[in-house]
Design a protein around this motif. Structure first.
Motif, PDB file in Angstrom:
ATOM      1  N   UNK A  83      -5.376  -7.866  -3.014  1.00  0.00           N
ATOM      2  CA  UNK A  83      -6.563  -7.678  -3.860  1.00  0.00           C
ATOM      3  C   UNK A  83      -7.495  -6.616  -3.286  1.00  0.00           C
ATOM      4  N   UNK A  84      -7.611  -6.555  -1.960  1.00  0.00           N
ATOM      5  CA  UNK A  84      -8.454  -5.540  -1.324  1.00  0.00           C
ATOM      6  C   UNK A  84      -7.907  -4.143  -1.601  1.00  0.00           C
ATOM      7  N   UNK A  85      -6.582  -4.007  -1.511  1.00  0.00           N
ATOM      8  CA  UNK A  85      -5.945  -2.722  -1.782  1.00  0.00           C
ATOM      9  C   UNK A  85      -6.149  -2.322  -3.241  1.00  0.00           C
ATOM     10  N   UNK A  86      -5.954  -3.273  -4.146  1.00  0.00           N
ATOM     11  CA  UNK A  86      -6.108  -2.981  -5.567  1.00  0.00           C
ATOM     12  C   UNK A  86      -7.540  -2.573  -5.909  1.00  0.00           C
ATOM     13  N   UNK A  87      -8.511  -3.288  -5.348  1.00  0.00           N
ATOM     14  CA  UNK A  87      -9.910  -3.023  -5.681  1.00  0.00           C
ATOM     15  C   UNK A  87     -10.351  -1.641  -5.230  1.00  0.00           C
ATOM     16  N   UNK A  88      -9.718  -1.105  -4.181  1.00  0.00           N
ATOM     17  CA  UNK A  88     -10.146   0.178  -3.623  1.00  0.00           C
ATOM     18  C   UNK A  88      -9.242   1.335  -4.022  1.00  0.00           C
ATOM     19  N   UNK A  89      -8.167   1.059  -4.746  1.00  0.00           N
ATOM     20  CA  UNK A  89      -7.162   2.090  -5.033  1.00  0.00           C
ATOM     21  C   UNK A  89      -7.755   3.288  -5.769  1.00  0.00           C
ATOM     22  N   UNK A  90      -8.549   3.048  -6.802  1.00  0.00           N
ATOM     23  CA  UNK A  90      -9.096   4.164  -7.583  1.00  0.00           C
ATOM     24  C   UNK A  90     -10.063   4.994  -6.746  1.00  0.00           C
ATOM     25  N   UNK A  91     -10.966   4.334  -6.028  1.00  0.00           N
ATOM     26  CA  UNK A  91     -11.964   5.054  -5.226  1.00  0.00           C
ATOM     27  C   UNK A  91     -11.319   5.870  -4.112  1.00  0.00           C
ATOM     28  N   UNK A  92     -10.218   5.361  -3.538  1.00  0.00           N
ATOM     29  CA  UNK A  92      -9.598   6.027  -2.390  1.00  0.00           C
ATOM     30  C   UNK A  92      -8.568   7.071  -2.817  1.00  0.00           C
ATOM     31  N   UNK A 112       0.829  -1.207   0.000  1.00  0.00           N
ATOM     32  CA  UNK A 112       0.000   0.000   0.000  1.00  0.00           C
ATOM     33  C   UNK A 112       0.863   1.257   0.000  1.00  0.00           C
ATOM     34  N   UNK A 113       1.936   1.245   0.793  1.00  0.00           N
ATOM     35  CA  UNK A 113       2.839   2.397   0.842  1.00  0.00           C
ATOM     36  C   UNK A 113       3.509   2.613  -0.509  1.00  0.00           C
ATOM     37  N   UNK A 114       3.964   1.538  -1.153  1.00  0.00           N
ATOM     38  CA  UNK A 114       4.621   1.669  -2.457  1.00  0.00           C
ATOM     39  C   UNK A 114       3.656   2.190  -3.517  1.00  0.00           C
ATOM     40  N   UNK A 115       2.407   1.745  -3.445  1.00  0.00           N
ATOM     41  CA  UNK A 115       1.412   2.190  -4.412  1.00  0.00           C
ATOM     42  C   UNK A 115       1.122   3.683  -4.252  1.00  0.00           C
ATOM     43  N   UNK A 116       0.958   4.129  -3.013  1.00  0.00           N
ATOM     44  CA  UNK A 116       0.687   5.547  -2.770  1.00  0.00           C
ATOM     45  C   UNK A 116       1.922   6.389  -3.079  1.00  0.00           C
ATOM     46  N   UNK A 117       3.094   5.903  -2.716  1.00  0.00           N
ATOM     47  CA  UNK A 117       4.323   6.657  -2.977  1.00  0.00           C
ATOM     48  C   UNK A 117       4.550   6.866  -4.473  1.00  0.00           C
ATOM     49  N   UNK A 118       4.118   5.897  -5.275  1.00  0.00           N
ATOM     50  CA  UNK A 118       4.303   6.005  -6.722  1.00  0.00           C
ATOM     51  C   UNK A 118       3.523   7.182  -7.298  1.00  0.00           C
ATOM     52  N   UNK A 158      -4.028   5.921 -11.702  1.00  0.00           N
ATOM     53  CA  UNK A 158      -4.082   4.931 -10.615  1.00  0.00           C
ATOM     54  C   UNK A 158      -4.205   3.526 -11.186  1.00  0.00           C
ATOM     55  N   UNK A 159      -5.018   3.336 -12.221  1.00  0.00           N
ATOM     56  CA  UNK A 159      -5.124   2.029 -12.869  1.00  0.00           C
ATOM     57  C   UNK A 159      -3.753   1.553 -13.346  1.00  0.00           C
ATOM     58  N   UNK A 160      -2.984   2.453 -13.969  1.00  0.00           N
ATOM     59  CA  UNK A 160      -1.656   2.084 -14.466  1.00  0.00           C
ATOM     60  C   UNK A 160      -0.720   1.723 -13.319  1.00  0.00           C
ATOM     61  N   UNK A 161      -0.778   2.490 -12.237  1.00  0.00           N
ATOM     62  CA  UNK A 161       0.094   2.209 -11.097  1.00  0.00           C
ATOM     63  C   UNK A 161      -0.247   0.870 -10.449  1.00  0.00           C
ATOM     64  N   UNK A 162      -1.520   0.527 -10.404  1.00  0.00           N
ATOM     65  CA  UNK A 162      -1.920  -0.774  -9.862  1.00  0.00           C
ATOM     66  C   UNK A 162      -1.337  -1.897 -10.710  1.00  0.00           C
ATOM     67  N   UNK A 163      -1.304  -1.694 -12.036  1.00  0.00           N
ATOM     68  CA  UNK A 163      -0.752  -2.713 -12.926  1.00  0.00           C
ATOM     69  C   UNK A 163       0.763  -2.809 -12.815  1.00  0.00           C
TER      70      UNK A 163
END
Length: 339
Positions: free
Chosen positions: A278-287, A234-240, A309-314
């Protein structure tokens, strides 16, 4: 201190949440994912921003969620002449007591519906900042605690900008998630005509859960286990988002906290005592998406924050394994050792 006996079990949580979900879905036709996200934000102790075009049921969703839970509800219609004291309250001098008496405003409710929040002035919008983050209101140097549970459900229209004031970044960052309802399918719209054609379904909507039940569910969500690998993911995804070339403003540390809280609530709704990537990925765009500001070049290229955000999740590597999970609810779940 909350004990395991005081806290709701996962079975209680899923049963109660299912009652609330069915109640809201009896009003909002064909949008199960939107209803689930609303429940996720409620159990994660967050606030929800509903943003969409007129007539798709933004206020209806907020009212249905509020009426499904037996707690205090206030609706605020945001207008350009709305004052901050209309929201927070005001101190009035009592002639008999020869002292000032505080009269609470509409914010002193467990669920607050803010309709067309971007129609109020920035000064009035800022009256929500302290209450949404610190769950208290300060008037004349005196702080007043807000009731629990406490949730702000705000709506805004993204296409009608005449006479509106865009929400500042500080206010958008206080909303845990943003959701767009979208147009219903043809079948759902036909069902809506049958159900909503003669009477409003809100008239017959009765509470299916009490406020104290929701508080116990919130305690249960807090106990959901998040492995170190999932937290790091989660930290790496937000930091990106903070270094992405298409963004001039990335997500804040508060966004990371909201993302993990929402992931824990989503896991609990699925009957799990542990959160998954999967929980983090599913909520990434909404959050995350509503907190991000694209660069001018990205806007010229019609590149939205949601696409980023979609690209960063991928692109962000997903952890393949996690250390053994500690039992979150006083017993070890059979799948708690895998992500």
């Amino acid at each position: 201190m909350t004990t395991y006996d005081d806290r709701a079990s996962l079975t209680d949580l899923t049963t109660t949440a299912d009652r609330i979900r069915r109640s809201v879905e009896s009003v909002i036709e064909g949008k199960p994912e939107v209803v689930r996200l609303s429940l996720t934000v409620l159990l994660a102790e967050g606030h929800l921003l509903i943003e969409d075009v007129p007539g798709v049921g933004k206020t209806m969703l907020a009212k249905a969620l509020a009426r499904s839970v037996d707690c205090s509800v206030r609706r605020i219609q945001f207008t350009p002449d709305l004052l901050p004291s209309d929201i927070t309250g005001v101190s009035i001098f009592d002639q008999q007591r020869r002292d000032f008496e505080f009269k609470p405003g509409a914010i002193f409710s467990q669920i607050v519906i803010g309709d067309e929040i971007n129609r109020a002035s920035p000064k009035t919008q800022s009256a929500l900042l302290e209450s949404m983050e610190e769950r208290q209101v300060t008037i004349d140097g005196q702080s007043y605690e807000l009731p629990s549970p406490f949730m702000v459900v705000a709506t805004q229209n993204p296409v009608e900008m005449e006479g509106t004031y865009p929400l500042p970044e500080a206010q958008r960052d206080r909303f845990m998630a943003r959701v767009s309802i979208g147009y219903p399918s043809a079948e759902a719209e036909l069902r809506m005509l049958d159900v909503h054609g003669s009477v409003s379904p809100l008239d017959d909507l009765q509470p299916v859960a009490h406020a104290h039940e929701v508080l116990k569910l919130v305690e249960a969500v807090r106990a959901v286990h998040v492995a170190e690998a999932v937290r790091r993911y989660a930290v790496e995804l937000v930091s990106a988002t903070r270094t992405h070339p298409d963004l001039r403003l990335g997500a804040s540390p508060r966004a990371t906290l909201h993302l993990l809280r929402a992931a824990k609530a989503a896991a609990a709704l699925d009957g799990r005592e542990y959160a998954l990537p999967d929980d983090v990925q599913a909520l990434a765009v909404a959050v995350l998406a509503h907190r991000l500001l694209p660069t001018a070049q990205a806007q010229l290229n019609r590149r939205t924050a949601e696409q980023v955000v979609h690209d960063l999740v991928q692109r962000t590597p997903v952890p393949s394994a996690a250390p053994p999970a500690a039992p979150a609810f006083g017993r070890q779940h059979p799948g708690a050792r895998r992500l």
